[in-house]
Design an enzyme around this catalytic site. Structure first.
Site, PDB file in Angstrom:
ATOM      1  N   LYS A   1      -8.558   2.519  59.490  1.00 15.39           N
ATOM      2  CA  LYS A   1      -9.803   3.117  60.006  1.00 15.39           C
ATOM      3  C   LYS A   1     -10.678   2.065  60.691  1.00 15.39           C
ATOM      4  CE  LYS A   1     -11.027   4.546  55.842  1.00 15.39           C
ATOM      5  NZ  LYS A   1      -9.924   4.051  54.989  1.00 15.39           N
TER       6      LYS A   1
ATOM      7  N   ARG B   1     -15.886  11.354  51.518  1.00 16.17           N
ATOM      8  CA  ARG B   1     -14.715  11.025  50.711  1.00 16.17           C
ATOM      9  C   ARG B   1     -14.542  11.993  49.551  1.00 16.17           C
ATOM     10  NH1 ARG B   1     -13.009   4.905  50.624  1.00 16.17           N
ATOM     11  NH2 ARG B   1     -14.451   4.640  52.334  1.00 16.17           N
TER      12      ARG B   1
ATOM     13  N   ARG C   1      -4.499  -8.492  54.060  1.00 16.62           N
ATOM     14  CA  ARG C   1      -5.691  -8.336  54.914  1.00 16.62           C
ATOM     15  C   ARG C   1      -6.652  -9.526  54.806  1.00 16.62           C
ATOM     16  NH1 ARG C   1      -9.380  -3.096  54.810  1.00 16.62           N
ATOM     17  NH2 ARG C   1      -9.427  -3.533  52.586  1.00 16.62           N
TER      18      ARG C   1
ATOM     19  N   ARG D   1     -11.222  -9.589  50.901  1.00 21.44           N
ATOM     20  CA  ARG D   1     -12.152  -8.694  50.217  1.00 21.44           C
ATOM     21  C   ARG D   1     -11.861  -8.687  48.726  1.00 21.44           C
ATOM     22  NH1 ARG D   1     -12.674  -2.985  53.355  1.00 21.44           N
ATOM     23  NH2 ARG D   1     -12.462  -2.223  51.241  1.00 21.44           N
TER      24      ARG D   1
ATOM     25  N   ARG E   1      -8.427   2.025  43.816  1.00 20.61           N
ATOM     26  CA  ARG E   1      -8.866   2.673  45.062  1.00 20.61           C
ATOM     27  C   ARG E   1      -7.902   3.772  45.483  1.00 20.61           C
ATOM     28  NH1 ARG E   1      -9.045  -2.412  48.485  1.00 20.61           N
ATOM     29  NH2 ARG E   1      -9.455  -1.091  50.292  1.00 20.61           N
TER      30      ARG E   1
HETATM   31  P1  AP5 Z   1      -8.180  -1.589  57.976  1.00 22.18           P
HETATM   32  O1  AP5 Z   1      -8.430  -1.144  59.375  1.00 22.18           O
HETATM   33  O2  AP5 Z   1      -9.038  -2.638  57.403  1.00 22.18           O
HETATM   34  O3  AP5 Z   1      -8.085  -0.328  56.982  1.00 22.18           O
HETATM   35  P2  AP5 Z   1      -9.182   0.711  56.508  1.00 22.18           P
HETATM   36  O4  AP5 Z   1      -8.597   2.056  56.685  1.00 22.18           O
HETATM   37  O5  AP5 Z   1     -10.493   0.425  57.153  1.00 22.18           O
HETATM   38  O6  AP5 Z   1      -9.173   0.394  54.963  1.00 22.18           O
HETATM   39  P3  AP5 Z   1     -10.342   0.035  53.959  1.00 22.18           P
HETATM   40  O7  AP5 Z   1      -9.719  -0.789  52.878  1.00 22.18           O
HETATM   41  O8  AP5 Z   1     -11.530  -0.524  54.660  1.00 22.18           O
HETATM   42  O9  AP5 Z   1     -10.662   1.445  53.394  1.00 22.18           O
HETATM   43  P4  AP5 Z   1     -11.365   1.750  52.071  1.00 22.18           P
HETATM   44  O10 AP5 Z   1     -11.546   3.190  52.249  1.00 22.18           O
HETATM   45  O11 AP5 Z   1     -10.669   1.349  50.853  1.00 22.18           O
HETATM   46  O12 AP5 Z   1     -12.653   0.789  52.082  1.00 22.18           O
HETATM   47  P5  AP5 Z   1     -14.141   0.999  52.524  1.00 22.18           P
HETATM   48  O13 AP5 Z   1     -14.647  -0.268  53.039  1.00 22.18           O
HETATM   49  O14 AP5 Z   1     -14.270   2.206  53.357  1.00 22.18           O
HETATM   50  O15 AP5 Z   1      -6.643  -2.055  57.934  1.00 22.18           O
HETATM   51  C1  AP5 Z   1      -6.045  -2.516  56.727  1.00 22.18           C
HETATM   52  C2  AP5 Z   1      -5.066  -3.648  57.027  1.00 22.18           C
HETATM   53  O16 AP5 Z   1      -3.951  -3.137  57.757  1.00 22.18           O
HETATM   54  C3  AP5 Z   1      -5.633  -4.788  57.880  1.00 22.18           C
HETATM   55  O17 AP5 Z   1      -5.084  -5.976  57.415  1.00 22.18           O
HETATM   56  C4  AP5 Z   1      -5.147  -4.453  59.289  1.00 22.18           C
HETATM   57  O18 AP5 Z   1      -5.005  -5.615  60.092  1.00 22.18           O
HETATM   58  C5  AP5 Z   1      -3.808  -3.795  59.017  1.00 22.18           C
HETATM   59  N1  AP5 Z   1      -3.450  -2.734  59.973  1.00 22.18           N
HETATM   60  C6  AP5 Z   1      -4.280  -1.779  60.485  1.00 22.18           C
HETATM   61  N2  AP5 Z   1      -3.593  -0.939  61.294  1.00 22.18           N
HETATM   62  C7  AP5 Z   1      -2.292  -1.374  61.282  1.00 22.18           C
HETATM   63  C8  AP5 Z   1      -1.098  -0.901  61.919  1.00 22.18           C
HETATM   64  N3  AP5 Z   1      -1.100   0.167  62.726  1.00 22.18           N
HETATM   65  N4  AP5 Z   1       0.036  -1.588  61.665  1.00 22.18           N
HETATM   66  C9  AP5 Z   1       0.041  -2.683  60.846  1.00 22.18           C
HETATM   67  N5  AP5 Z   1      -1.050  -3.177  60.228  1.00 22.18           N
HETATM   68  C10 AP5 Z   1      -2.219  -2.518  60.442  1.00 22.18           C
HETATM   69  O19 AP5 Z   1     -14.846   1.315  51.118  1.00 22.18           O
HETATM   70  C11 AP5 Z   1     -14.951   0.283  50.150  1.00 22.18           C
HETATM   71  C12 AP5 Z   1     -15.626   0.797  48.907  1.00 22.18           C
HETATM   72  O20 AP5 Z   1     -16.948   1.262  49.203  1.00 22.18           O
HETATM   73  C13 AP5 Z   1     -14.959   1.981  48.198  1.00 22.18           C
HETATM   74  O21 AP5 Z   1     -13.907   1.561  47.358  1.00 22.18           O
HETATM   75  C14 AP5 Z   1     -16.154   2.546  47.410  1.00 22.18           C
HETATM   76  O22 AP5 Z   1     -16.452   1.735  46.297  1.00 22.18           O
HETATM   77  C15 AP5 Z   1     -17.296   2.403  48.402  1.00 22.18           C
HETATM   78  N6  AP5 Z   1     -17.424   3.569  49.291  1.00 22.18           N
HETATM   79  C16 AP5 Z   1     -17.274   3.581  50.650  1.00 22.18           C
HETATM   80  N7  AP5 Z   1     -17.464   4.810  51.134  1.00 22.18           N
HETATM   81  C17 AP5 Z   1     -17.731   5.614  50.074  1.00 22.18           C
HETATM   82  C18 AP5 Z   1     -17.995   7.009  49.946  1.00 22.18           C
HETATM   83  N8  AP5 Z   1     -18.014   7.828  50.998  1.00 22.18           N
HETATM   84  N9  AP5 Z   1     -18.226   7.489  48.691  1.00 22.18           N
HETATM   85  C19 AP5 Z   1     -18.230   6.687  47.626  1.00 22.18           C
HETATM   86  N10 AP5 Z   1     -17.963   5.358  47.692  1.00 22.18           N
HETATM   87  C20 AP5 Z   1     -17.725   4.822  48.893  1.00 22.18           C
HETATM   88 MG    MG Z   2     -12.381  -0.216  56.472  1.00 17.87          MG
END
Ligand code: AP5
Ligand code: MG
Ligand code: ZN
Length: 217
Positions: A13, A88, A127, A160, A171
């Site tokens: 994402k 989410r 990552r 991270r 997660r």
């Molecule tokens: P990346 O693009 O970083 O993935 P992402 O989908 O953004 O994954 P996140 O880990 O950020 O999602 P998340 O939902 O766990 O975390 P968030 O910060 O939202 O890509 C991942 C890796 O893959 C990278 O190394 C990249 O280079 C590689 N990659 C990407 N595309 C690729 C491809 N096509 N091929 C190969 N490699 C590739 O949330 C964090 C925390 O915040 C949650 O755990 C929770 O505690 C809180 N939180 C956030 N939102 C909410 C909500 N709505 N409600 C409650 N708590 C929340």
């Molecule tokens: Mg992200």
């Protein structure tokens, strides 16, 4: 254009959002990034959410909804937005509908990046993220041009805390069932576009661009 990005942790994402905001001129609103900034700045919000993020647990709905609702009132969101990581949960999806009805800006697209669990684990373990701008890299799949330095802003890269194996497992557990429910919710509304997120980064983006330009439904 009002876009929601759905996808499990590591689906890509954040990686894709960077291209979308540049090409389509809409702000990238990522709840995870907002929470991490608050933690880094040691604000009251940061202190409240830190434990949840470090453990990989979801932040309670009420708090998350309040943060997003405030952010969507900002002037830059008047021309549209890309929401990454929100909603989410079902209550968050219902709250989002209500907020957008008030703003008279209903959702136009829900993009679902589909990636299998084994691949998510490979991605999250390698990552590296920019401390300054949050850009995502991967030691093997998407390395920066210069070791440990962000291509976009020159910031330093780090790991991270919630990419440590125990938090990754939490997660995935927290998000799998809920993501499926949201996929059904938005499919029923005719808003969902499913994308094979296991393709190379550029191919995934080609599909996203087609969808947002109305060239693929
Ligand atoms: P990346 O693009 O970083 O993935 P992402 O989908 O953004 O994954 P996140 O880990 O950020 O999602 P998340 O939902 O766990 O975390 P968030 O910060 O939202 O890509 C991942 C890796 O893959 C990278 O190394 C990249 O280079 C590689 N990659 C990407 N595309 C690729 C491809 N096509 N091929 C190969 N490699 C590739 O949330 C964090 C925390 O915040 C949650 O755990 C929770 O505690 C809180 N939180 C956030 N939102 C909410 C909500 N709505 N409600 C409650 N708590 C929340
Ligand atoms: Mg992200
Ligand atoms: Zn950076």
């Amino acid at each position: 254009m009002q876009v929601v990005f759905l996808g499990l942790p590591g689906a890509g994402k954040g990686t894709q959002a960077a291209n979308i905001t540049e090409d389509f001129g809409i702000p990238h609103i990522a709840t995870g990034d907002m929470f991490r900034s608050a933690i880094a700045a040691e604000t009251a919000l940061g202190k409240e959410v830190r434990g949840y993020l470090d453990a990989g647990l979801l932040v309670p709905d009420e708090l998350t909804i309040r943060v997003v609702s405030d952010r969507l009132q900002a002037s830059d969101a008047k021309q549209g937005f890309l929401l990454d990581g929100f909603p989410r949960t079902q209550p968050q999806a219902v709250a989002l509908d209500r907020i957008l009805a008030d703003l008279e800006r209903p959702l136009t697209h829900v993009l679902y990046l589909e990636v299998a669990e084994e691949e998510l684990l490979r991605r999250l373990t390698g990552r590296r993220v920019c401390k300054q701008c949050g850009a995502s890299y991967h030691s093997k799949f998407n390395p920066p041009h210069v070791d440990n330095v962000c291509d976009r802003c020159g910031g330093e890269l780090s790991t991270r805390p919630d990419d440590e194996p125990q938090a990754v497992a939490v997660r995935l557990r927290e998000n799998m069932q809920r993501t499926e429910e949201l996929v059904s919710f938005y499919t029923a509304r005719g808003l969902l576009a499913k994308i094979d997120g296991e393709q190379p980064i550029g191919h995934v983006y080609d599909e996203i661009r087609w969808i947002l330009r109305g060239e693929r439904v």
